[in-house]
Write an enzyme that holds these catalytic residues in place. Structure first.
Site, PDB file in Angstrom:
ATOM      1  N   ALA A 212      -4.565  -0.434  -2.628  1.00 55.52           N
ATOM      2  CA  ALA A 212      -3.869   0.122  -1.467  1.00 55.52           C
ATOM      3  C   ALA A 212      -4.879   0.345  -0.352  1.00 55.52           C
ATOM      4  O   ALA A 212      -5.955   0.905  -0.578  1.00 55.52           O
ATOM      5  CB  ALA A 212      -3.214   1.449  -1.841  1.00 55.52           C
ATOM      6  N   LYS A 213      -4.525  -0.093   0.834  1.00 60.43           N
ATOM      7  CA  LYS A 213      -5.413   0.133   1.983  1.00 60.43           C
ATOM      8  C   LYS A 213      -5.021   1.483   2.581  1.00 60.43           C
ATOM      9  O   LYS A 213      -4.258   1.560   3.545  1.00 60.43           O
ATOM     10  CB  LYS A 213      -5.244  -1.024   2.976  1.00 60.43           C
ATOM     11  CG  LYS A 213      -6.435  -1.253   3.861  1.00 60.43           C
ATOM     12  CD  LYS A 213      -6.320  -2.569   4.593  1.00 60.43           C
ATOM     13  CE  LYS A 213      -7.193  -2.587   5.838  1.00 60.43           C
ATOM     14  NZ  LYS A 213      -8.623  -2.396   5.619  1.00 60.43           N
ATOM     15  N   THR A 214      -5.488   2.538   1.927  1.00 60.15           N
ATOM     16  CA  THR A 214      -5.124   3.892   2.360  1.00 60.15           C
ATOM     17  C   THR A 214      -6.241   4.478   3.203  1.00 60.15           C
ATOM     18  O   THR A 214      -7.420   4.171   2.994  1.00 60.15           O
ATOM     19  CB  THR A 214      -4.931   4.844   1.156  1.00 60.15           C
ATOM     20  OG1 THR A 214      -6.185   5.000   0.498  1.00 60.15           O
ATOM     21  CG2 THR A 214      -3.924   4.291   0.171  1.00 60.15           C
TER      22      THR A 214
ATOM     23  N   SER B 258       0.851  -1.202   0.000  1.00 60.75           N
ATOM     24  CA  SER B 258       0.000   0.000   0.000  1.00 60.75           C
ATOM     25  C   SER B 258       0.880   1.243   0.000  1.00 60.75           C
ATOM     26  O   SER B 258       0.626   2.209  -0.730  1.00 60.75           O
ATOM     27  CB  SER B 258      -0.895   0.023   1.243  1.00 60.75           C
ATOM     28  OG  SER B 258      -1.789  -1.061   1.241  1.00 60.75           O
TER      29      SER B 258
ATOM     30  N   TYR C  43     -11.123   5.262   2.503  1.00 61.58           N
ATOM     31  CA  TYR C  43     -12.255   4.873   3.343  1.00 61.58           C
ATOM     32  C   TYR C  43     -13.299   5.964   3.514  1.00 61.58           C
ATOM     33  O   TYR C  43     -14.334   5.739   4.147  1.00 61.58           O
ATOM     34  CB  TYR C  43     -11.745   4.313   4.685  1.00 61.58           C
ATOM     35  CG  TYR C  43     -11.227   2.904   4.449  1.00 61.58           C
ATOM     36  CD1 TYR C  43     -12.055   1.810   4.630  1.00 61.58           C
ATOM     37  CD2 TYR C  43      -9.954   2.693   3.945  1.00 61.58           C
ATOM     38  CE1 TYR C  43     -11.613   0.531   4.341  1.00 61.58           C
ATOM     39  CE2 TYR C  43      -9.499   1.417   3.656  1.00 61.58           C
ATOM     40  CZ  TYR C  43     -10.334   0.342   3.856  1.00 61.58           C
ATOM     41  OH  TYR C  43      -9.906  -0.926   3.561  1.00 61.58           O
TER      42      TYR C  43
END
Ligand SMILES: Cc1ncc(COP(=O)(O)O)c(C=O)c1O
Length: 315
Positions: A158-160, A64, A164
């Protein structure tokens, strides 16, 4: 569910008391959403707490960061060790684990190049995200009016933190409309995922789950569940799903680290049979797998006091 404080939080190399893990209001990531994080679970096992697929989660944190062009000041091995130390410091048999890397205090503006990168890891007790009876009762889903990110708008792999905003808008919309969770379509109209879970729907006896190309996060639970399902003899395919596929699914479940495996009882009020036989078999096997009770998956459970490592994604 209010956060239940634990003893310590790891911040930039040190375990600090929970109440002292503070950041400045002018922290860069708070303003612009350029942070990366992970959601991991440690489970009680016969050999003490085991962190499920820890190395894979930390490797995804690094990926990420790479997508954002952010250089993490700690290697995968260093963050794996830091996570184990943090979990051990809580003294809990099981917990949720949240590593986060963010641009810190000292610079403002959209150019991240001069910014420091800070890293923290926190753990706390957290129950099943979509409810304890998700496997048997199932959750009610709504197709969101919010579209999942396009690859050229925000990077879904990507877990940004910034990604969210999209998930939260959809989640709150679904809750306000009386549903439990939202399903996000991509700009092409195919199913991507939920706000914090991947989707599996059964059609013609086969389980289908949308790929990264659809805008879904490449879920570690999605990969675990695919392996479990195949080992149980079920057919699993990675492919596109339409909303009609969901309305007439023979059974359906969603999965993620926080939600684990949860059956779906309806989509836009179209009833889906619950509990589906594949869903129950997979959900029960998943619960044993994460607790280190199945020999062939034991490498995925990383004890907090040993240096065992695991990194395998079988999709
Ligand atoms: C948007 C989204 N999709 C899917 C998942 C499931 O991913 P994983 O199984 O790796 O927790 C998550 C949870 O991290 C998520 O936030």
């Amino acid at each position: 569910m209010p956060i239940e404080p634990t003893e310590k939080i790891w911040m930039n190399g040190e375990l600090v008391p929970w109440d002292e893990a503070r950041i400045h209001v002018l922290t860069h990531t708070l303003h612009y959403g350029m942070g990366v994080f992970e959601g991991i679970r440690a489970y009680e096992t016969a050999d003490g707490p085991g962190v499920f697929r820890l190395t894979d989660h930390i490797a995804r944190l690094h990926q990420s960061a790479q997508i954002l062009g952010m250089t993490l000041p700690y290697s995968v091995d260093e963050l794996v060790d830091a996570t184990k130390a943090t979990v051990a410091a809580t003294g809990l048999a099981g917990c949720y684990v949240r590593p986060i890397a963010y641009y810190g205090y000292g610079e403002m503006g959209l150019n991240t190049q001069p910014c420091s990168v800070d890293v923290a890891i926190a753990c706390w007790p957290w129950g099943a995200y979509l409810g304890d009876d998700g496997l048997t009762k199932g959750v009610r889903m709504k197709i969101s009016s919010w579209t999942r990110h396009d690859h050229n708008t925000m990077p879904p792999a990507a877990k940004t933190t910034g990604n969210y905003v999209n998930s939260s808008l959809a989640k709150v919309e679904a809750l306000n409309a009386g549903y439990d969770e939202a399903i996000m379509l991509n700009p092409q109209g195919f199913i991507a995922e939920c706000t914090g879970e991947n989707i599996f729907a059964a059609r013609h006896g086969r389980l289908i789950t949308p790929p990264l190309a659809s805008g879904a996060l490449e879920g570690i639970t999605q990969s675990t569940v695919s392996s479990i399902a195949r080992d149980l003899g079920f057919e699993v395919e990675v492919g596109n799903l339409t909303r009609s596929d969901l309305y007439i699914a023979e059974e359906m479940f969603v999965c993620g680290t926080a939600a684990e495996v949860s059956a779906v009882a309806s989509v836009d009020d179209r009833v889906i049979p619950v509990p589906g036989p594949m869903t129950v078999a997979i959900g029960e096997e998943y619960a044993r797998c994460v607790r280190g009770q199945i020999d062939r998956y034991k490498d995925w459970v990383e004890g907090v006091s040993s240096s065992e490592r695991s990194s395998s994604d079988e999709r």
